[in-house]
Motif scaffolding. Structure first.
Motif, PDB file in Angstrom:
ATOM      1  N   ARG A   1      76.301  75.144 106.121  1.00 27.61           N
ATOM      2  CA  ARG A   1      76.140  76.121 105.036  1.00 27.61           C
ATOM      3  C   ARG A   1      77.433  76.176 104.245  1.00 27.61           C
ATOM      4  O   ARG A   1      78.495  75.767 104.718  1.00 27.61           O
ATOM      5  CB  ARG A   1      75.810  77.501 105.588  1.00 27.61           C
ATOM      6  CG  ARG A   1      76.912  78.146 106.395  1.00 27.61           C
ATOM      7  CD  ARG A   1      76.573  79.600 106.727  1.00 27.61           C
ATOM      8  NE  ARG A   1      77.563  80.204 107.589  1.00 27.61           N
ATOM      9  CZ  ARG A   1      78.724  80.723 107.159  1.00 27.61           C
ATOM     10  NH1 ARG A   1      79.015  80.707 105.879  1.00 27.61           N
ATOM     11  NH2 ARG A   1      79.578  81.262 108.022  1.00 27.61           N
ATOM     12  N   GLU A   2      77.323  76.681 103.040  1.00 28.32           N
ATOM     13  CA  GLU A   2      78.504  76.801 102.194  1.00 28.32           C
ATOM     14  C   GLU A   2      79.264  78.087 102.532  1.00 28.32           C
ATOM     15  O   GLU A   2      78.651  79.117 102.823  1.00 28.32           O
ATOM     16  CB  GLU A   2      78.116  76.805 100.719  1.00 28.32           C
ATOM     17  CG  GLU A   2      77.615  75.454 100.231  1.00 28.32           C
ATOM     18  CD  GLU A   2      77.384  75.439  98.733  1.00 28.32           C
ATOM     19  OE1 GLU A   2      77.296  76.542  98.134  1.00 28.32           O
ATOM     20  OE2 GLU A   2      77.301  74.346  98.155  1.00 28.32           O
ATOM     21  N   SER A   3      80.580  77.989 102.482  1.00 29.56           N
ATOM     22  CA  SER A   3      81.425  79.151 102.751  1.00 29.56           C
ATOM     23  C   SER A   3      82.568  79.163 101.740  1.00 29.56           C
ATOM     24  O   SER A   3      83.090  78.108 101.371  1.00 29.56           O
ATOM     25  CB  SER A   3      81.978  79.096 104.175  1.00 29.56           C
ATOM     26  OG  SER A   3      82.787  80.223 104.443  1.00 29.56           O
ATOM     27  N   LYS A   4      82.927  80.342 101.304  1.00 29.86           N
ATOM     28  CA  LYS A   4      83.989  80.469 100.300  1.00 29.86           C
ATOM     29  C   LYS A   4      85.353  80.637 100.961  1.00 29.86           C
ATOM     30  O   LYS A   4      85.477  81.271 102.004  1.00 29.86           O
ATOM     31  CB  LYS A   4      83.706  81.665  99.392  1.00 29.86           C
ATOM     32  CG  LYS A   4      84.754  81.876  98.296  1.00 29.86           C
ATOM     33  CD  LYS A   4      84.306  82.888  97.264  1.00 29.86           C
ATOM     34  CE  LYS A   4      84.173  84.284  97.825  1.00 29.86           C
ATOM     35  NZ  LYS A   4      83.883  85.296  96.786  1.00 29.86           N
ATOM     36  N   HIS A   5      86.366  80.047 100.345  1.00 33.24           N
ATOM     37  CA  HIS A   5      87.737  80.329 100.741  1.00 33.24           C
ATOM     38  C   HIS A   5      88.597  80.349  99.478  1.00 33.24           C
ATOM     39  O   HIS A   5      88.149  79.951  98.403  1.00 33.24           O
ATOM     40  CB  HIS A   5      88.267  79.277 101.732  1.00 33.24           C
ATOM     41  CG  HIS A   5      88.534  77.931 101.126  1.00 33.24           C
ATOM     42  ND1 HIS A   5      87.546  76.983 100.944  1.00 33.24           N
ATOM     43  CD2 HIS A   5      89.671  77.376 100.635  1.00 33.24           C
ATOM     44  CE1 HIS A   5      88.051  75.897 100.399  1.00 33.24           C
ATOM     45  NE2 HIS A   5      89.350  76.115 100.185  1.00 33.24           N
ATOM     46  N   TYR A   6      89.810  80.856  99.618  1.00 32.10           N
ATOM     47  CA  TYR A   6      90.740  80.916  98.489  1.00 32.10           C
ATOM     48  C   TYR A   6      91.966  80.066  98.776  1.00 32.10           C
ATOM     49  O   TYR A   6      92.464  80.024  99.908  1.00 32.10           O
ATOM     50  CB  TYR A   6      91.198  82.358  98.233  1.00 32.10           C
ATOM     51  CG  TYR A   6      90.190  83.214  97.518  1.00 32.10           C
ATOM     52  CD1 TYR A   6      90.189  83.290  96.123  1.00 32.10           C
ATOM     53  CD2 TYR A   6      89.248  83.945  98.221  1.00 32.10           C
ATOM     54  CE1 TYR A   6      89.261  84.083  95.462  1.00 32.10           C
ATOM     55  CE2 TYR A   6      88.318  84.740  97.564  1.00 32.10           C
ATOM     56  CZ  TYR A   6      88.326  84.802  96.185  1.00 32.10           C
ATOM     57  OH  TYR A   6      87.416  85.574  95.529  1.00 32.10           O
ATOM     58  N   GLU A   7      92.441  79.384  97.734  1.00 33.24           N
ATOM     59  CA  GLU A   7      93.766  78.786  97.774  1.00 33.24           C
ATOM     60  C   GLU A   7      94.699  79.703  97.001  1.00 33.24           C
ATOM     61  O   GLU A   7      94.277  80.371  96.048  1.00 33.24           O
ATOM     62  CB  GLU A   7      93.747  77.390  97.148  1.00 33.24           C
ATOM     63  CG  GLU A   7      93.006  76.366  97.974  1.00 33.24           C
ATOM     64  CD  GLU A   7      92.971  74.990  97.323  1.00 33.24           C
ATOM     65  OE1 GLU A   7      93.465  74.866  96.178  1.00 33.24           O
ATOM     66  OE2 GLU A   7      92.440  74.063  97.947  1.00 33.24           O
ATOM     67  N   MET A   8      95.976  79.732  97.417  1.00 30.35           N
ATOM     68  CA  MET A   8      96.910  80.643  96.765  1.00 30.35           C
ATOM     69  C   MET A   8      98.311  80.042  96.718  1.00 30.35           C
ATOM     70  O   MET A   8      98.679  79.216  97.561  1.00 30.35           O
ATOM     71  CB  MET A   8      96.946  81.991  97.498  1.00 30.35           C
ATOM     72  CG  MET A   8      97.529  81.950  98.882  1.00 30.35           C
ATOM     73  SD  MET A   8      97.134  83.410  99.888  1.00 30.35           S
ATOM     74  CE  MET A   8      95.465  82.987 100.432  1.00 30.35           C
ATOM     75  N   THR A   9      99.063  80.445  95.713  1.00 33.66           N
ATOM     76  CA  THR A   9     100.454  80.040  95.572  1.00 33.66           C
ATOM     77  C   THR A   9     101.334  80.895  96.488  1.00 33.66           C
ATOM     78  O   THR A   9     100.859  81.832  97.140  1.00 33.66           O
ATOM     79  CB  THR A   9     100.925  80.228  94.125  1.00 33.66           C
ATOM     80  OG1 THR A   9     100.891  81.638  93.827  1.00 33.66           O
ATOM     81  CG2 THR A   9     100.032  79.480  93.146  1.00 33.66           C
ATOM     82  N   LYS A  10     102.622  80.601  96.487  1.00 34.09           N
ATOM     83  CA  LYS A  10     103.558  81.414  97.266  1.00 34.09           C
ATOM     84  C   LYS A  10     103.553  82.858  96.770  1.00 34.09           C
ATOM     85  O   LYS A  10     103.564  83.802  97.574  1.00 34.09           O
ATOM     86  CB  LYS A  10     104.974  80.836  97.180  1.00 34.09           C
ATOM     87  CG  LYS A  10     106.014  81.611  97.990  1.00 34.09           C
ATOM     88  CD  LYS A  10     107.394  80.990  97.849  1.00 34.09           C
ATOM     89  CE  LYS A  10     108.435  81.782  98.631  1.00 34.09           C
ATOM     90  NZ  LYS A  10     109.789  81.195  98.493  1.00 34.09           N
ATOM     91  N   ASP A  11     103.522  83.044  95.436  1.00 35.17           N
ATOM     92  CA  ASP A  11     103.491  84.402  94.891  1.00 35.17           C
ATOM     93  C   ASP A  11     102.221  85.134  95.318  1.00 35.17           C
ATOM     94  O   ASP A  11     102.252  86.322  95.650  1.00 35.17           O
ATOM     95  CB  ASP A  11     103.576  84.364  93.360  1.00 35.17           C
ATOM     96  CG  ASP A  11     104.963  83.993  92.868  1.00 35.17           C
ATOM     97  OD1 ASP A  11     105.905  84.026  93.679  1.00 35.17           O
ATOM     98  OD2 ASP A  11     105.103  83.664  91.677  1.00 35.17           O
ATOM     99  N   GLY A  12     101.095  84.411  95.287  1.00 37.36           N
ATOM    100  CA  GLY A  12      99.843  85.015  95.724  1.00 37.36           C
ATOM    101  C   GLY A  12      99.883  85.403  97.185  1.00 37.36           C
ATOM    102  O   GLY A  12      99.434  86.491  97.580  1.00 37.36           O
ATOM    103  N   PHE A  13     100.433  84.501  98.005  1.00 41.57           N
ATOM    104  CA  PHE A  13     100.574  84.785  99.435  1.00 41.57           C
ATOM    105  C   PHE A  13     101.417  86.038  99.657  1.00 41.57           C
ATOM    106  O   PHE A  13     101.042  86.922 100.445  1.00 41.57           O
ATOM    107  CB  PHE A  13     101.207  83.587 100.142  1.00 41.57           C
ATOM    108  CG  PHE A  13     101.681  83.893 101.533  1.00 41.57           C
ATOM    109  CD1 PHE A  13     100.791  83.944 102.595  1.00 41.57           C
ATOM    110  CD2 PHE A  13     103.029  84.143 101.784  1.00 41.57           C
ATOM    111  CE1 PHE A  13     101.223  84.244 103.878  1.00 41.57           C
ATOM    112  CE2 PHE A  13     103.467  84.434 103.059  1.00 41.57           C
ATOM    113  CZ  PHE A  13     102.563  84.489 104.107  1.00 41.57           C
ATOM    114  N   MET A  14     102.556  86.138  98.956  1.00 40.01           N
ATOM    115  CA  MET A  14     103.444  87.284  99.134  1.00 40.01           C
ATOM    116  C   MET A  14     102.743  88.584  98.745  1.00 40.01           C
ATOM    117  O   MET A  14     102.875  89.605  99.415  1.00 40.01           O
ATOM    118  CB  MET A  14     104.710  87.096  98.302  1.00 40.01           C
ATOM    119  CG  MET A  14     105.592  85.942  98.758  1.00 40.01           C
ATOM    120  SD  MET A  14     106.222  86.185 100.430  1.00 40.01           S
ATOM    121  CE  MET A  14     107.311  87.580 100.173  1.00 40.01           C
TER     122      MET A  14
END
Length: 286
Positions: free
Chosen positions: A79-92
């Motif tokens: 099945r399809e599942s969503k995830h997010y990628e993030m930059t260092k600023d997003g992570f912080m």
């Protein structure tokens, strides 16, 4: 530093930087899946946290991107599942709310991993010759110049860079700070005329000089192109599932864009450097 040495810096979660950080195009990113694993959280809770962050749409667009991946659900089904990628600023921004001693150690490990990967990919930046406090009078003088002459901040700083043959005020020697302050004051108070503007597209060693105004616009174009590429990446798998011929075109366009982006890494860094102080100024004025 080799990978084994770097692992010491992130040993609190027993991972090396490559386990935490991926290179996407020319950017360093981590994912909601990796954050959930590192912090011992359910992935759905990390997703919910990201989607409830109280940050601007511009910040979200620049630092988070949604993606779809396939997960096994048993008996060969997926099945399809969503995830997010993030930059260092997003992570912080995301982990600011993660508290406790263990979370603090994991945050430190993640930051070390981002920094180590950046050093390997881009090289270590030259150390500033002065402190931020020592440069405060110069920033104030530049603000005066901006106000008096109706300049954009990048244009005002470019005058300082041009006068002292540097590409950043951090490269100014301590004794040059006072000279730069005096120069900015003389320009602001009409004691010295503003230098003639550089040609918009002056030929420079086989290339072309990009004006600050063009760099600002180019930053926006590249950011829009990145967003479009990420959107296309999300629809690629659904297109393949329905055997659409557009799937291969989408993959080709995204791959070509990532290649071109890696080829203009220095130009992108310059455009970002021009854009950021202007964006901060506009945010402050708002």
């Amino acid at each position: 530093m080799n990978t084994s040495t770097a692992a010491v810096a992130v040993q609190s979660i027993d991972m090396v930087p490559h386990d935490l950080i991926s290179v996407i195009g020319s950017e360093l990113r981590t994912s909601s899946l990796k954050v959930a694993e590192a912090f011992g959280k359910l992935h759905k809770h990390v997703i919910a946290k990201i989607e409830s962050l109280d940050c601007s749409a511009e910040f979200t667009s620049a630092n988070f991107s949604a993606h779809v991946h396939q997960v096994e659900i048993g008996q060969g089904a997926k099945r399809e599942s969503k995830h997010y990628e993030m930059t260092k600023d997003g992570f912080m921004f995301l982990v600011m709310g993660f508290t406790g001693k263990k979370a603090a150690r994991i945050k430190e490990a993640y930051i070390n991993a981002f920094n180590w990967m950046a050093a390997q990919l881009f090289g270590r930046p030259a150390a500033a010759k002065t402190t931020a406090d020592e440069r405060t009078p110069l920033r104030a003088a530049v603000s005066l110049l901006v106000g008096k002459k109706s300049l954009m901040y990048p244009e005002a700083y470019a005058l300082i860079h041009q006068r002292f043959a540097v590409d950043s005020i951090e490269k100014l020697a301590p004794e040059q700070i006072g000279q730069a302050v005096e120069y900015a004051h003389r320009l602001a108070l009409d004691c010295e005329p503003l230098p003639a503007p550089q040609q918009e597209l002056a030929l420079v060693e086989g290339g072309y000089f990009v004006s600050n105004r063009e760099a600002f616009a180019l930053h926006n174009v590249l950011t829009l192109a990145e967003g479009m590429c990420e959107t296309l990446g999300v629809v690629e798998n659904p297109l393949r599932d329905v055997k659409s011929t557009l799937a291969s075109k989408v993959a080709g366009l995204c791959g070509e864009f990532r290649f071109v982006k890696s080829e203009i890494r220095q130009l992108r860094a310059h455009c970002d450097a021009v854009y950021q102080p202007v964006a901060q100024r506009l945010l402050h004025l708002a």
